[in-house]
Scaffold this motif. Structure first.
Motif, PDB file in Angstrom:
ATOM      1  N   ARG A 249       0.851  -1.190   0.000  1.00 42.99           N
ATOM      2  CA  ARG A 249       0.000   0.000   0.000  1.00 42.99           C
ATOM      3  C   ARG A 249       0.888   1.241   0.000  1.00 42.99           C
ATOM      4  NH1 ARG A 249      -2.149  -3.237   4.283  1.00 42.99           N
ATOM      5  NH2 ARG A 249      -3.987  -4.406   3.598  1.00 42.99           N
ATOM      6  N   TRP A 250       0.493   2.238  -0.796  1.00 42.23           N
ATOM      7  CA  TRP A 250       1.360   3.407  -0.945  1.00 42.23           C
ATOM      8  C   TRP A 250       1.520   4.163   0.355  1.00 42.23           C
ATOM      9  CZ3 TRP A 250      -0.168   8.323   0.184  1.00 42.23           C
ATOM     10  CH2 TRP A 250      -1.544   8.595   0.244  1.00 42.23           C
ATOM     11  N   GLN A 251       0.474   4.171   1.216  1.00 44.27           N
ATOM     12  CA  GLN A 251       0.588   4.882   2.493  1.00 44.27           C
ATOM     13  C   GLN A 251       1.681   4.260   3.363  1.00 44.27           C
ATOM     14  OE1 GLN A 251      -2.160   3.488   1.226  1.00 44.27           O
ATOM     15  NE2 GLN A 251      -3.988   4.775   1.509  1.00 44.27           N
ATOM     16  N   GLU A 252       1.753   2.922   3.354  1.00 46.46           N
ATOM     17  CA  GLU A 252       2.769   2.221   4.151  1.00 46.46           C
ATOM     18  C   GLU A 252       4.169   2.476   3.601  1.00 46.46           C
ATOM     19  OE1 GLU A 252       0.014  -1.635   5.441  1.00 46.46           O
ATOM     20  OE2 GLU A 252       1.371  -1.749   3.733  1.00 46.46           O
ATOM     21  N   GLU A 253       4.300   2.430   2.281  1.00 51.62           N
ATOM     22  CA  GLU A 253       5.612   2.663   1.670  1.00 51.62           C
ATOM     23  C   GLU A 253       6.061   4.101   1.890  1.00 51.62           C
ATOM     24  OE1 GLU A 253       9.096   1.604  -0.420  1.00 51.62           O
ATOM     25  OE2 GLU A 253       7.585   0.548   0.757  1.00 51.62           O
ATOM     26  N   ARG A 258       9.985   7.424   4.594  1.00 52.04           N
ATOM     27  CA  ARG A 258      10.235   8.575   5.451  1.00 52.04           C
ATOM     28  C   ARG A 258      11.091   8.184   6.649  1.00 52.04           C
ATOM     29  NH1 ARG A 258       5.601  12.837   7.635  1.00 52.04           N
ATOM     30  NH2 ARG A 258       7.056  14.268   8.700  1.00 52.04           N
ATOM     31  N   ARG A 259      10.747   7.060   7.270  1.00 56.99           N
ATOM     32  CA  ARG A 259      11.514   6.598   8.425  1.00 56.99           C
ATOM     33  C   ARG A 259      12.941   6.239   8.048  1.00 56.99           C
ATOM     34  NH1 ARG A 259      12.685   1.529   9.632  1.00 56.99           N
ATOM     35  NH2 ARG A 259      11.011   0.629   8.374  1.00 56.99           N
ATOM     36  N   SER A 347       2.869   5.758  -6.782  1.00 54.61           N
ATOM     37  CA  SER A 347       3.571   5.224  -5.616  1.00 54.61           C
ATOM     38  C   SER A 347       5.015   5.703  -5.574  1.00 54.61           C
ATOM     39  CB  SER A 347       3.525   3.696  -5.639  1.00 54.61           C
ATOM     40  OG  SER A 347       4.265   3.152  -4.567  1.00 54.61           O
ATOM     41  N   ALA A 348       5.669   5.737  -6.743  1.00 56.23           N
ATOM     42  CA  ALA A 348       7.048   6.207  -6.799  1.00 56.23           C
ATOM     43  C   ALA A 348       7.145   7.669  -6.376  1.00 56.23           C
ATOM     44  CB  ALA A 348       7.607   6.021  -8.212  1.00 56.23           C
ATOM     45  N   VAL A 349       6.171   8.474  -6.804  1.00 55.47           N
ATOM     46  CA  VAL A 349       6.156   9.891  -6.440  1.00 55.47           C
ATOM     47  C   VAL A 349       5.970  10.056  -4.928  1.00 55.47           C
ATOM     48  CG1 VAL A 349       4.904  12.071  -6.670  1.00 55.47           C
ATOM     49  CG2 VAL A 349       5.382  10.683  -8.697  1.00 55.47           C
ATOM     50  N   THR A 350       5.006   9.318  -4.368  1.00 54.33           N
ATOM     51  CA  THR A 350       4.775   9.425  -2.919  1.00 54.33           C
ATOM     52  C   THR A 350       5.977   8.910  -2.127  1.00 54.33           C
ATOM     53  OG1 THR A 350       3.600   7.291  -2.932  1.00 54.33           O
ATOM     54  CG2 THR A 350       2.270   9.284  -3.116  1.00 54.33           C
ATOM     55  N   SER A 351       6.676   7.901  -2.652  1.00 54.52           N
ATOM     56  CA  SER A 351       7.876   7.407  -1.977  1.00 54.52           C
ATOM     57  C   SER A 351       8.961   8.472  -1.957  1.00 54.52           C
ATOM     58  CB  SER A 351       8.391   6.143  -2.667  1.00 54.52           C
ATOM     59  OG  SER A 351       7.485   5.073  -2.525  1.00 54.52           O
ATOM     60  N   LEU A 352       9.119   9.178  -3.081  1.00 54.56           N
ATOM     61  CA  LEU A 352      10.099  10.260  -3.138  1.00 54.56           C
ATOM     62  C   LEU A 352       9.745  11.372  -2.154  1.00 54.56           C
ATOM     63  CD1 LEU A 352      10.684  10.480  -6.991  1.00 54.56           C
ATOM     64  CD2 LEU A 352      12.407   9.908  -5.264  1.00 54.56           C
ATOM     65  N   ILE A 353       8.464  11.669  -2.058  1.00 56.11           N
ATOM     66  CA  ILE A 353       8.035  12.682  -1.086  1.00 56.11           C
ATOM     67  C   ILE A 353       8.351  12.212   0.324  1.00 56.11           C
ATOM     68  CG2 ILE A 353       6.039  13.890  -0.118  1.00 56.11           C
ATOM     69  CD1 ILE A 353       4.786  13.781  -2.918  1.00 56.11           C
ATOM     70  N   PRO A 374       5.893  -2.047  12.200  1.00 55.34           N
ATOM     71  CA  PRO A 374       6.018  -2.534  10.828  1.00 55.34           C
ATOM     72  C   PRO A 374       4.709  -2.403  10.060  1.00 55.34           C
ATOM     73  CG  PRO A 374       6.947  -4.108  12.404  1.00 55.34           C
ATOM     74  CD  PRO A 374       6.206  -3.080  13.198  1.00 55.34           C
ATOM     75  N   ALA A 375       4.811  -2.197   8.763  1.00 55.77           N
ATOM     76  CA  ALA A 375       3.625  -2.090   7.910  1.00 55.77           C
ATOM     77  C   ALA A 375       2.853  -3.400   7.932  1.00 55.77           C
ATOM     78  CB  ALA A 375       4.034  -1.731   6.499  1.00 55.77           C
TER      79      ALA A 375
END
Length: 380
Positions: A249-253, A258-259, A347-353, A374-375
């Motif tokens: 899920r993109w929210q978890e990634e 971020r962590r 998802s890639a964009v949100t991961s970069l953010i 953990p996710a």
């Protein structure tokens, strides 16, 4: 004016993709090659297998059974497990293994690094192995990793991590694609200048080369960088494939990136006074592979902004904005329609953010992420 903006934008974009494009290309031209010396080790040195677990009731039994099989095949090995204040049945399920493992159960949460530090202090073995609770590894992994220590310069050896759920979602697919590129870079790095940092899925280290990480820092990156700083060689053993799930899920990634970024920058800020004195090749590897990767979101954002401003100066701000909005609408529509590749892009964009926010967490807010949850989709 437009040309100047586009030139700067191009430079920023090149810097953003440098770690997975030009950096491995430069490594391919390296004259020095690290020999892959392997041979059976007899007698095998004693080994402590250390693992920290939190809320792992779904996987802990299968993981312990796997570690017992690995330890039996290795020989003189002992398993050490730390349970970090879990409120589920993790500790309860491990009680039946007390006669075969060293079990430390903490009622309060201290974090993974603090737990592993306790286990290392408790152990006396000559070699140390660290692994994550959600990682699956072949029974002969430890035997194979040990063979790389035939080379006296090798102080730590990492397994190769692959993801088991690549096709589950756009998020898991885009993460797996990126990780495949990372592993390719790591193999080239291992063959030339030595790995500049490892992940904690599975790695082995000589006790004499081990330096404990401060409890507020992430252990795997700190420990492996300290090996390099102290003159030891860190390599990857590509024949040992370990497997885990990544977030679907993109929210978890987003939260995971971020962590991890925050933890990595914390290690960088702590060790930079020593890291900047590394030999030229290793310093180049650290800056090109690690630092540029962490600041990639900022380079991509600046590149996109400058390209857009230059385009707007050329065709007008209204048409330029319309084009951006139309592109965004198309990607969102395709994602909503279930197209996996569109979801992978988002998802890639949100991961970069997430990575960018993690850097700011460290630099501006001083966060540590000493403990985390953990996710859920990783622990299925």
């Amino acid at each position: 004016m437009t040309g100047a903006l586009w030139l700067i934008a191009t430079i920023c974009f090149v810097l953003a993709i440098y770690p997975v494009t030009l950096y491995p290309l430069t490594l391919s031209f390296a004259r020095k090659r690290i020999p892959n010396r392997t041979s059976p080790v007899d007698p095998r040195p004693t080994l402590a297998i250390c693992m920290s677990a939190y809320m792992e009731e779904r996987t802990i039994v299968s993981k312990i059974e796997s570690l017992l099989a690995m330890a039996k095949l290795y020989g003189p090995a002992r398993i050490y497990v730390y349970v970090d204040g879990s409120s589920d049945r993790t500790a309860e399920l491990l009680e039946s293994y007390r006669d075969r493992i060293e079990l430390v159960v903490s009622e309060a949460r201290s974090g993974k690094t603090a737990g592993l530090n306790r286990l290392v202090e408790l152990s006396t073995e000559e070699m140390l192995t660290f692994t994550d609770a959600n990682v699956n590894a072949p029974p002969d992994s430890l035997v194979t990793l040990l063979q790389r220590f035939t080379d006296p310069m090798v102080a730590a050896v990492s397994a190769r991590l692959i993801f088991a759920n690549n096709s589950e979602s756009g998020t898991s697919g885009s993460t797996a694609l990126y990780w495949d590129m990372e592993e390719t870079v790591k193999r080239m790095e291992s063959d030339t200048i030595g790995l500049v940092g490892v992940d904690g899925a599975l790695f082995m280290i000589r006790r004499s080369a081990y330096v404990a990480a401060p409890n507020e820092l992430i252990d795997d990156l700190y420990v492996s960088l300290m090996v390099t700083l102290n003159g030891g060689l860190v390599v990857s053993e590509g024949s040992v494939l370990v497997e885990e799930r990544n977030a679907s899920r993109w929210q978890e990634e987003f939260q995971r990136k971020r962590r991890i970024a925050c933890q990595a920058i914390n290690v960088h800020r702590t060790l930079w006074p020593r890291l900047r004195k590394l030999p030229t090749g290793q310093l180049y590897g650290y800056l090109a592979h690690r630092v540029l990767k962490w600041i990639a979101p900022f380079n991509i954002a600046l590149s996109a902004l400058l390209f857009w401003v230059g385009f707007a100066l050329w065709v007008g701000f209204a048409p330029a904005m319309s084009l951006v909005m139309a592109g965004l609408a198309i990607v969102l529509a395709l994602s909503a329609a279930g197209l996996r590749y569109a979801r992978g892009v988002l998802s890639a964009v949100t991961s970069l953010i997430g990575v960018g926010l993690g850097v700011l967490d460290s630099v501006a807010l001083g966060r540590t992420y000493t403990t985390w949850t953990p996710a859920p989709s990783i622990r299925v």
